[in-house]
Design a protein around this motif. Structure first.
Motif, short mmCIF file in Angstrom:
data_model
loop_
_atom_site.label_atom_id
_atom_site.label_comp_id
_atom_site.label_asym_id
_atom_site.label_seq_id
_atom_site.Cartn_x
_atom_site.Cartn_y
_atom_site.Cartn_z
N ILE A 143 76.16 55.13 104.81
CA ILE A 143 75.88 56.22 105.61
C ILE A 143 76.68 56.05 106.88
CG2 ILE A 143 74.29 57.51 106.77
CD1 ILE A 143 71.94 56.00 105.12
N THR A 144 77.66 57.29 107.02
CA THR A 144 78.64 57.13 108.11
C THR A 144 78.59 58.38 108.87
OG1 THR A 144 80.20 58.35 106.57
CG2 THR A 144 80.33 55.63 106.40
N PRO A 145 78.97 58.47 110.16
CA PRO A 145 79.02 59.27 111.12
C PRO A 145 80.31 60.22 111.20
CG PRO A 145 79.87 57.53 112.19
CD PRO A 145 79.43 57.08 110.76
N TRP A 146 80.18 61.10 112.23
CA TRP A 146 81.36 62.00 112.37
C TRP A 146 82.30 61.82 113.16
CZ3 TRP A 146 81.34 63.65 117.10
CH2 TRP A 146 79.78 63.54 117.82
N ILE A 153 84.10 55.17 107.41
CA ILE A 153 84.25 55.04 105.80
C ILE A 153 85.02 53.76 105.43
CG2 ILE A 153 84.84 56.33 103.47
CD1 ILE A 153 84.30 58.90 105.15
N ALA A 154 86.25 53.61 105.95
CA ALA A 154 87.31 52.68 105.54
C ALA A 154 86.42 51.02 105.66
CB ALA A 154 88.46 52.84 106.23
N VAL A 155 85.85 50.98 107.20
CA VAL A 155 85.26 49.88 107.16
C VAL A 155 84.18 49.27 106.49
CG1 VAL A 155 83.63 50.36 109.07
CG2 VAL A 155 85.08 48.54 109.37
N CYS A 165 81.38 45.01 95.00
CA CYS A 165 80.13 45.80 95.11
C CYS A 165 80.52 47.10 94.43
CB CYS A 165 79.70 45.86 96.51
SG CYS A 165 78.97 44.36 97.17
N THR A 166 79.30 47.85 94.14
CA THR A 166 79.51 49.35 94.06
C THR A 166 78.87 50.06 94.80
OG1 THR A 166 77.66 49.33 92.27
CG2 THR A 166 79.84 48.96 91.38
N MET A 167 79.15 51.42 95.14
CA MET A 167 78.34 51.92 96.39
C MET A 167 78.21 53.46 96.00
SD MET A 167 82.09 51.56 97.83
CE MET A 167 82.36 50.33 96.81
N VAL A 168 77.52 54.16 97.04
CA VAL A 168 77.39 55.51 96.94
C VAL A 168 77.45 55.72 98.60
CG1 VAL A 168 75.69 57.39 96.83
CG2 VAL A 168 75.65 55.66 95.26
N LEU A 169 78.27 56.76 98.65
CA LEU A 169 78.81 57.07 100.15
C LEU A 169 78.14 58.18 100.45
CD1 LEU A 169 80.48 56.98 102.94
CD2 LEU A 169 82.14 58.22 101.50
N LYS A 170 77.32 58.36 101.66
CA LYS A 170 76.81 59.70 102.30
C LYS A 170 77.50 59.89 103.62
CE LYS A 170 74.01 60.87 105.05
NZ LYS A 170 74.46 62.22 105.50
N GLU A 215 66.94 50.56 93.50
CA GLU A 215 68.28 50.08 92.78
C GLU A 215 69.33 49.95 94.06
OE1 GLU A 215 68.85 48.70 89.96
OE2 GLU A 215 66.85 49.24 89.14
N VAL A 216 69.03 50.26 95.21
CA VAL A 216 70.14 49.98 96.08
C VAL A 216 69.83 48.64 96.75
CG1 VAL A 216 70.91 50.88 98.45
CG2 VAL A 216 70.51 52.33 96.68
N ASP A 217 70.85 47.85 96.88
CA ASP A 217 70.79 46.45 97.35
C ASP A 217 70.98 46.38 98.85
OD1 ASP A 217 70.06 45.07 94.69
OD2 ASP A 217 72.12 45.95 94.15
N LEU A 218 71.81 47.06 99.52
CA LEU A 218 72.15 47.21 100.91
C LEU A 218 72.38 48.28 101.36
CD1 LEU A 218 74.77 44.89 102.52
CD2 LEU A 218 75.02 47.25 102.42
N VAL A 219 71.91 48.74 102.64
CA VAL A 219 72.29 50.13 103.26
C VAL A 219 72.96 49.68 104.38
CG1 VAL A 219 71.59 52.09 104.34
CG2 VAL A 219 70.20 51.40 102.24
N SER A 220 74.17 50.28 104.56
CA SER A 220 75.01 50.08 105.96
C SER A 220 75.03 51.36 106.62
CB SER A 220 76.55 49.57 105.61
OG SER A 220 77.06 49.16 106.57
N ILE A 221 74.63 51.42 107.83
CA ILE A 221 74.63 52.74 108.55
C ILE A 221 75.29 52.62 109.91
CG2 ILE A 221 72.17 52.05 109.29
CD1 ILE A 221 72.03 55.19 109.83
N THR A 222 76.36 53.28 110.16
CA THR A 222 76.50 53.70 111.39
C THR A 222 76.14 55.11 112.01
OG1 THR A 222 78.75 52.34 111.20
CG2 THR A 222 78.68 53.69 112.86
N GLY A 223 75.68 54.86 113.24
CA GLY A 223 74.84 56.17 113.60
C GLY A 223 74.13 56.10 114.94
#
Length: 476
Positions: A143-146, A153-155, A165-170, A215-223
């Motif tokens: 989960i990334t900010p504006w 996103i890159a980091v 890993c595999t991923m879903v980007l929001k 089924e999501v093993d990790l959430v990484s958020i910047t916000g």
């Protein structure tokens, strides 16, 4: 008018299952600039299931196979960098020179650094008679900010890819143009189907669905701090790992020496860059109390040189990202005046000659005390507070008197003194005399979050440690 009405799932651009269409606003003109599909819970589940299927094979790929994919991404990134820069200017108002410069450079730097780290990263090591294995953690919700859209996103994406890993980007609703182009880059590079998936939507819907998904093993958020707290609450039900890079109210300690005025001036430009919309911006400047008037003069001169206007022209500052952000910043500026801080530059309202667009005056307050709201809360705009300190012990105490601990700066001629001050600051990253390093870990303490990104330390967020005890037979 851009239209991005499809999501990228399982290697294909697909129509959302459930969605509404949102309209985006160009912050420089306040006119509509695009349409975006805002997805729902079913879209999240479809993306997560694709990532789960892909994990079976991607997690078993070799270092060389992942490096080959990332080298192709690098090639495609360089082809599309101008498109990314134009999108960043349009969606969040970064001046073209900044968007095509530091914004794009950050994304490129994280990609080349991830490639460099992957070449040497120790996925296995022996300790005693055991083998310690670093396995990919699994499916990651990102989960990334504006505010620095490609950087954030890159980091996350590149270390996740590199570790298997595999991923879903929001991405943020405010910066979906660059997220779409970033996704096109990965698609063109031939990232295997399901390894990277991208959906757009509101944090309260898509972000929550990612956080609670079993089924999501990790959430990484910047916000924001509030968003990070909510993600952690939602993720707790499935005991998944949560990595948070949240807000900041960073201090910049200016040492008492012959370079003080020059360091004050330089710090003004650093805060105003990106219209002050940087979580690590050192918006609390600490100067010797006895030299406050000298600091004020230097700050006024520097602030007067910060040009504001059309981000497609040669200006230092464009607009802030939205009307909501504009109103929030205006409220903080008014609060600073009400609190009795000395307004030495800027103030409420738009800069002269700009009657449309979310433009904010580069604003500086002096004689600020650390109990004022403007010194304690993250404003996330071009507003800097100057506080006086009696001696270095007092400076460190003021710097550490904050709910946040994301970043900080120390500037001064005596490097050993600067180093000593930096060691005492309770914050995740301290930049001494403007230092910068893609390999240095970045992340916060206290309410600024947990975990670390950038360089090799960013890889550790995406691996699980597994001990194969007795891997080596006992001696004798």
């Amino acid at each position: 008018m851009r239209e991005y009405l499809k999501f990228y799932i399982d290697g294909q651009w697909v129509d959302p299952i459930e969605h509404t269409v949102g309209t985006t606003i160009n912050p420089a003109t306040e006119e509509p600039s695009g349409k975006i599909a805002l997805g729902g819970v079913q879209d999240v589940d479809r993306a997560v299931q694709a990532a789960r299927r892909a994990f079976k094979s991607w997690s078993k790929t070799s270092r060389e196979e992942r490096l080959a994919v990332m080298e192709r991404i690098l090639e495609e990134y360089n082809k599309r960098s101008a498109d990314l820069a134009a999108a960043i200017t349009e969606e969040m108002g970064a001046p073209a020179g900044l968007a095509g410069g530091f914004h794009i450079h950050l994304g490129l730097g994280h990609l080349t650094t991830a490639i460099e780290v992957l070449k040497e990263f120790a996925f296995e090591e022996k300790i005693g008679n055991s083998l310690i294995v670093k396995d990919p953690i699994g499916v990651c919700g990102l989960i990334t900010p504006w505010n620095w859209p490609v950087n954030q996103i890159a980091v996350k994406v590149f270390p996740a890819l590199a570790t298997g890993c595999t991923m879903v980007l929001k991405a943020s609703q405010e910066s979906h143009f660059s997220a779409q182009i970033f996704t096109e880059i990965l698609d063109a590079a031939g990232v295997p189907a399901g390894v990277f998936n991208m959906i757009q939507g509101r944090g309260s819907v898509v972000g929550e669905a990612l956080a609670v998904h079993p089924e999501v093993d990790l959430v990484s958020i910047t916000g924001s701090e509030s968003a990070g707290v909510q993600v952690a609450i939602n993720a707790a039900t499935s005991v998944k790992r949560v990595c948070q890079e949240l807000g900041g109210k960073s201090a910049h300690i200016i040492l008492d020496d012959e370079q003080m005025a020059a360091n004050v001036a330089g710090a003004i430009g650093g805060v105003m860059m990106n219209s002050g919309q940087t979580c690590s911006a050192s918006t609390r400047m600490l100067v010797p109390k006895a030299r406050m008037e000298e600091a004020i003069a230097a700050a006024q001169e520097a602030a007067a040189q910060v040009t504001v206007g059309d981000p497609n022209s040669e200006v230092a500052m464009g607009p802030v990202v939205s009307g909501k952000q504009f109103e929030s910043i205006q409220g903080y500026i008014a609060k600073g005046i009400d609190e009795g801080a000395t307004l030495i530059a800027g103030g409420v309202g738009r800069p002269e000659g700009l009657d449309k667009g979310f433009y904010v005056k580069p604003t500086v307050f002096a004689n600020v005390t650390n109990d004022m709201v403007i010194a304690r809360e993250e404003i996330f705009g071009p507003v800097l507070c100057i506080l006086g300190y009696e001696d270095l012990d007092d400076a460190v105490a003021i710097a550490n008197d904050s709910d946040f601990g994301l970043a900080g700066n120390v500037s001064g001629v005596d490097l050993e003194t600067a180093r000593n001050v930096a060691r005492q600051m309770r914050t995740g990253a301290i930049y001494i005399n403007g230092g910068f390093d893609f390999h240095a870990p970045f992340g916060g303490m206290k309410r600024s979050g947990n975990g670390r990104e950038w360089g090799e330390y960013g890889f550790h967020e995406y691996v699980e440690i597994k001990s194969l005890v007795g891997y080596e037979p006992a001696a004798g």
